[in-house]
Enzyme design. Structure first.
Site, PDB file in Angstrom:
ATOM      1  N   GLY A   3       0.818  -1.220   0.000  1.00  0.00           N
ATOM      2  CA  GLY A   3       0.000   0.000   0.000  1.00  0.00           C
ATOM      3  C   GLY A   3       0.841   1.254   0.000  1.00  0.00           C
ATOM      4  O   GLY A   3       0.650   2.136   0.837  1.00  0.00           O
TER       5      GLY A   3
ATOM      6  N   ARG B  86       0.112   5.638  -2.023  1.00  0.00           N
ATOM      7  CA  ARG B  86      -0.433   6.863  -1.407  1.00  0.00           C
ATOM      8  C   ARG B  86      -0.118   6.872   0.088  1.00  0.00           C
ATOM      9  O   ARG B  86       0.266   5.844   0.650  1.00  0.00           O
ATOM     10  CB  ARG B  86      -1.963   6.890  -1.526  1.00  0.00           C
ATOM     11  CG  ARG B  86      -2.485   6.846  -2.902  1.00  0.00           C
ATOM     12  CD  ARG B  86      -3.997   6.963  -2.935  1.00  0.00           C
ATOM     13  NE  ARG B  86      -4.688   5.701  -2.820  1.00  0.00           N
ATOM     14  CZ  ARG B  86      -5.705   5.462  -1.993  1.00  0.00           C
ATOM     15  NH1 ARG B  86      -6.137   6.411  -1.178  1.00  0.00           N
ATOM     16  NH2 ARG B  86      -6.297   4.287  -1.974  1.00  0.00           N
TER      17      ARG B  86
ATOM     18  N   VAL C 148      -3.241  -7.527  -1.240  1.00  0.00           N
ATOM     19  CA  VAL C 148      -2.559  -8.260  -0.159  1.00  0.00           C
ATOM     20  C   VAL C 148      -3.431  -9.351   0.449  1.00  0.00           C
ATOM     21  O   VAL C 148      -2.916 -10.275   1.085  1.00  0.00           O
ATOM     22  CB  VAL C 148      -2.032  -7.318   0.959  1.00  0.00           C
ATOM     23  CG1 VAL C 148      -0.917  -6.429   0.441  1.00  0.00           C
ATOM     24  CG2 VAL C 148      -3.149  -6.521   1.606  1.00  0.00           C
TER      25      VAL C 148
ATOM     26  N   ASN D 279       1.709  -2.220   5.459  1.00  0.00           N
ATOM     27  CA  ASN D 279       1.016  -0.942   5.647  1.00  0.00           C
ATOM     28  C   ASN D 279      -0.372  -0.908   5.003  1.00  0.00           C
ATOM     29  O   ASN D 279      -1.243  -0.162   5.460  1.00  0.00           O
ATOM     30  CB  ASN D 279       1.901   0.170   5.051  1.00  0.00           C
ATOM     31  CG  ASN D 279       1.156   1.465   4.866  1.00  0.00           C
ATOM     32  OD1 ASN D 279       0.929   2.201   5.824  1.00  0.00           O
ATOM     33  ND2 ASN D 279       0.744   1.754   3.634  1.00  0.00           N
TER      34      ASN D 279
ATOM     35  N   SER E 288      -2.571   0.824  14.589  1.00  0.00           N
ATOM     36  CA  SER E 288      -3.284   2.083  14.801  1.00  0.00           C
ATOM     37  C   SER E 288      -3.437   2.277  16.315  1.00  0.00           C
ATOM     38  O   SER E 288      -3.394   1.300  17.074  1.00  0.00           O
ATOM     39  CB  SER E 288      -4.674   1.988  14.162  1.00  0.00           C
ATOM     40  OG  SER E 288      -5.496   3.058  14.586  1.00  0.00           O
TER      41      SER E 288
ATOM     42  N   TYR F 292     -12.616  -2.387  12.374  1.00  0.00           N
ATOM     43  CA  TYR F 292     -11.251  -1.862  12.197  1.00  0.00           C
ATOM     44  C   TYR F 292     -10.427  -2.097  13.466  1.00  0.00           C
ATOM     45  O   TYR F 292      -9.292  -2.559  13.409  1.00  0.00           O
ATOM     46  CB  TYR F 292     -11.349  -0.376  11.857  1.00  0.00           C
ATOM     47  CG  TYR F 292     -10.027   0.309  11.585  1.00  0.00           C
ATOM     48  CD1 TYR F 292      -9.349   0.100  10.391  1.00  0.00           C
ATOM     49  CD2 TYR F 292      -9.475   1.187  12.517  1.00  0.00           C
ATOM     50  CE1 TYR F 292      -8.148   0.743  10.133  1.00  0.00           C
ATOM     51  CE2 TYR F 292      -8.276   1.842  12.261  1.00  0.00           C
ATOM     52  CZ  TYR F 292      -7.614   1.611  11.058  1.00  0.00           C
ATOM     53  OH  TYR F 292      -6.424   2.254  10.800  1.00  0.00           O
TER      54      TYR F 292
ATOM     55  N   THR G  48      -9.277  -5.681  13.798  1.00  0.00           N
ATOM     56  CA  THR G  48      -8.168  -6.064  12.908  1.00  0.00           C
ATOM     57  C   THR G  48      -6.848  -5.485  13.411  1.00  0.00           C
ATOM     58  O   THR G  48      -5.811  -6.142  13.352  1.00  0.00           O
ATOM     59  CB  THR G  48      -8.392  -5.578  11.456  1.00  0.00           C
ATOM     60  OG1 THR G  48      -8.396  -4.148  11.405  1.00  0.00           O
ATOM     61  CG2 THR G  48      -9.706  -6.107  10.892  1.00  0.00           C
ATOM     62  N   LYS G  49      -6.904  -4.257  13.914  1.00  0.00           N
ATOM     63  CA  LYS G  49      -5.660  -3.600  14.321  1.00  0.00           C
ATOM     64  C   LYS G  49      -5.156  -4.127  15.674  1.00  0.00           C
ATOM     65  O   LYS G  49      -3.957  -4.160  15.928  1.00  0.00           O
ATOM     66  CB  LYS G  49      -5.861  -2.075  14.348  1.00  0.00           C
ATOM     67  CG  LYS G  49      -6.099  -1.469  12.957  1.00  0.00           C
ATOM     68  CD  LYS G  49      -4.892  -1.655  12.034  1.00  0.00           C
ATOM     69  CE  LYS G  49      -5.077  -0.975  10.688  1.00  0.00           C
ATOM     70  NZ  LYS G  49      -3.896  -1.122   9.816  1.00  0.00           N
TER      71      LYS G  49
ATOM     72  N   ILE H  68      -3.834  10.670  11.023  1.00  0.00           N
ATOM     73  CA  ILE H  68      -2.838  11.096  10.037  1.00  0.00           C
ATOM     74  C   ILE H  68      -3.568  11.622   8.806  1.00  0.00           C
ATOM     75  O   ILE H  68      -4.497  10.981   8.309  1.00  0.00           O
ATOM     76  CB  ILE H  68      -1.912   9.910   9.644  1.00  0.00           C
ATOM     77  CG1 ILE H  68      -1.378   9.197  10.905  1.00  0.00           C
ATOM     78  CG2 ILE H  68      -0.777  10.403   8.753  1.00  0.00           C
ATOM     79  CD1 ILE H  68      -0.639  10.063  11.891  1.00  0.00           C
TER      80      ILE H  68
HETATM   81  P1  NAP Z   1      -4.624   5.465   2.369  1.00  0.00           P
HETATM   82  O1  NAP Z   1      -4.176   6.840   2.138  1.00  0.00           O
HETATM   83  O2  NAP Z   1      -6.077   5.134   2.257  1.00  0.00           O
HETATM   84  O3  NAP Z   1      -3.789   4.490   1.397  1.00  0.00           O
HETATM   85  C1  NAP Z   1      -4.051   3.124   1.429  1.00  0.00           C
HETATM   86  C2  NAP Z   1      -2.982   2.392   0.664  1.00  0.00           C
HETATM   87  O4  NAP Z   1      -3.217   0.986   0.791  1.00  0.00           O
HETATM   88  C3  NAP Z   1      -3.024   2.705  -0.830  1.00  0.00           C
HETATM   89  O5  NAP Z   1      -1.709   2.647  -1.325  1.00  0.00           O
HETATM   90  C4  NAP Z   1      -3.866   1.550  -1.392  1.00  0.00           C
HETATM   91  O6  NAP Z   1      -3.570   1.244  -2.760  1.00  0.00           O
HETATM   92  C5  NAP Z   1      -3.386   0.425  -0.501  1.00  0.00           C
HETATM   93  N1  NAP Z   1      -4.301  -0.716  -0.394  1.00  0.00           N
HETATM   94  C6  NAP Z   1      -5.561  -0.741   0.094  1.00  0.00           C
HETATM   95  N2  NAP Z   1      -6.060  -1.986   0.051  1.00  0.00           N
HETATM   96  C7  NAP Z   1      -5.084  -2.761  -0.482  1.00  0.00           C
HETATM   97  C8  NAP Z   1      -4.986  -4.132  -0.779  1.00  0.00           C
HETATM   98  N3  NAP Z   1      -5.998  -4.971  -0.546  1.00  0.00           N
HETATM   99  N4  NAP Z   1      -3.839  -4.606  -1.314  1.00  0.00           N
HETATM  100  C9  NAP Z   1      -2.802  -3.772  -1.563  1.00  0.00           C
HETATM  101  N5  NAP Z   1      -2.828  -2.462  -1.291  1.00  0.00           N
HETATM  102  C10 NAP Z   1      -3.968  -1.966  -0.769  1.00  0.00           C
HETATM  103  O7  NAP Z   1      -4.211   4.947   3.812  1.00  0.00           O
HETATM  104  P2  NAP Z   1      -3.191   5.543   4.913  1.00  0.00           P
HETATM  105  O8  NAP Z   1      -3.929   6.537   5.727  1.00  0.00           O
HETATM  106  O9  NAP Z   1      -1.900   5.902   4.294  1.00  0.00           O
HETATM  107  O10 NAP Z   1      -3.049   4.250   5.853  1.00  0.00           O
HETATM  108  C11 NAP Z   1      -1.967   3.347   5.733  1.00  0.00           C
HETATM  109  C12 NAP Z   1      -2.027   2.407   6.928  1.00  0.00           C
HETATM  110  O11 NAP Z   1      -1.984   3.161   8.137  1.00  0.00           O
HETATM  111  C13 NAP Z   1      -3.307   1.576   7.006  1.00  0.00           C
HETATM  112  O12 NAP Z   1      -3.004   0.283   7.455  1.00  0.00           O
HETATM  113  C14 NAP Z   1      -4.136   2.313   8.042  1.00  0.00           C
HETATM  114  O13 NAP Z   1      -5.054   1.468   8.693  1.00  0.00           O
HETATM  115  C15 NAP Z   1      -3.052   2.807   8.975  1.00  0.00           C
HETATM  116  N6  NAP Z   1      -3.466   3.955   9.785  1.00  0.00           N
HETATM  117  C16 NAP Z   1      -3.855   5.113   9.195  1.00  0.00           C
HETATM  118  C17 NAP Z   1      -4.270   6.171  10.008  1.00  0.00           C
HETATM  119  C18 NAP Z   1      -4.716   7.493   9.440  1.00  0.00           C
HETATM  120  O14 NAP Z   1      -5.216   8.315  10.227  1.00  0.00           O
HETATM  121  N7  NAP Z   1      -4.561   7.757   8.159  1.00  0.00           N
HETATM  122  C19 NAP Z   1      -4.253   6.037  11.409  1.00  0.00           C
HETATM  123  C20 NAP Z   1      -3.836   4.838  11.955  1.00  0.00           C
HETATM  124  C21 NAP Z   1      -3.441   3.804  11.141  1.00  0.00           C
HETATM  125  P3  NAP Z   1      -4.321   2.020  -3.997  1.00  0.00           P
HETATM  126  O15 NAP Z   1      -3.738   3.406  -4.022  1.00  0.00           O
HETATM  127  O16 NAP Z   1      -3.938   1.221  -5.188  1.00  0.00           O
HETATM  128  O17 NAP Z   1      -5.782   2.017  -3.684  1.00  0.00           O
END
Ligand code: NAP
Length: 244
Positions: free
Chosen positions: A9, A12, A61, A87, A139, A152, A155-156, A185
């Site tokens: 992932g 982005r 994944v 990630n 998370s 969510y 899972t986390k 974030i």
């Molecule tokens: P995001 O901006 O929504 O980006 C998600 C990324 O995961 C994208 O690159 C997407 O690919 C990829 N993805 C989604 N489903 C996938 C799959 N089945 N197989 C392969 N790639 C997949 O998310 P983010 O905010 O950067 O979050 C990244 C991680 O941090 C996640 O695990 C999230 O739970 C965790 N997190 C985020 C936050 C927050 O506030 N943002 C807080 C705590 C934890 P595409 O671009 O091709 O769709």
């Protein structure tokens, strides 16, 4: 020779920032994505133009066979995988009684089984070499409860369990397994909340702002680095004091 990192992932958000920082730290970076080949390819192109080694790898994944094929492809290109950053993740809100089988299964398949799939595909080689690092992205909702986010949260929490147990199992094989627990974030994932709620969340964060993808990339890269060589089975919270 450069080390090689597979970051799931990383088209982005947090994964993208991590891929950039790891490239700057001398890794060959393998940019995994599911849909956004435009963003993944643009990132790889930009990194290569700057003199770094980066390639894109499409795989869901949650698809064990697809992840196995991706890992083989990475190994064909770069030899070995030194670092996995699990990630890729999905998130969303629903009242618990409205959680469908489809939502429950999808979230577990991506957020938990996704990490299992990549680790199981790479681990035999890491064990053989007695070397390797795994960083999982959980998370703060993997440590605390969040209303309307039961799926969510589950899972986390499970990903933290995986981290702690696997760390004990593979430490004698020279492999470290750690976890980062980000707070709120500012990525695409949280945009559904709307600007007003995001501003509120920033105010509720003691440090007074939302986190950036780079904040989390820094924590991931620290855990991946030799500076963390005595750290395993841990959860590093990076949340501006949100759950303190
Ligand atoms: P995001 O901006 O929504 O980006 C998600 C990324 O995961 C994208 O690159 C997407 O690919 C990829 N993805 C989604 N489903 C996938 C799959 N089945 N197989 C392969 N790639 C997949 O998310 P983010 O905010 O950067 O979050 C990244 C991680 O941090 C996640 O695990 C999230 O739970 C965790 N997190 C985020 C936050 C927050 O506030 N943002 C807080 C705590 C934890 P595409 O671009 O091709 O769709």
């Amino acid at each position: 020779m450069n080390k090689t990192a597979l970051i799931t992932g990383s088209s982005r958000g947090i994964g993208r920032a991590t891929a950039i920082k790891l490239a700057q730290s001398g890794y060959n970076v393998c940019i995994n994505y599911i849909e956004r080949d435009d963003l993944a390819n643009a990132l790889a192109k930009d990194l290569c133009e700057k003199g770094f080694n980066a390639m894109t790898f499409q795989a869901d994944v949650s698809d064990k066979a697809g992840v196995g094929a991706m890992v083989k492809e990475v190994e064909n290109k770069f030899g070995i995988i030194d670092l996995i950053v699990n990630n890729a993740g999905v998130a969303g809100m629903a009242l618990f009684q409205d959680v469908t089988d489809e939502m429950w299964e999808r979230y577990f398949n991506v957020n938990l089984n996704g990490a299992r799939n990549t680790i199981q595909a790479v681990l035999p080689d890491m064990i053989k070499r007695k070397k390797g690092v795994i960083v999982n992205v959980s998370s703060i909702w993997g440590m605390h409860g969040a209303s309307c986010e039961v799926t969510y949260c589950c899972t986390k929490h499970a990903l933290i369990g995986l981290t702690r147990a696997l760390a004990k199992e593979v430490a004698p094989s020279g492999i470290r397994v750690n976890c980062v627990a980000p707070g709120v974030i500012n990525t695409d994932m949280v945009q559904v909340l709307g600007q007003e709620v995001l501003d509120e969340l920033a105010k509720e964060t003691p440090i007074g702002r939302l986190g950036t993808p780079e904040d989390i990339a820094n924590a991931i890269c620290f855990l991946a680095s030799d500076e963390a060589s005595f750290i395993t089975g841990q959860v590093l919270v990076s949340d501006g004091g949100f759950i303190n």
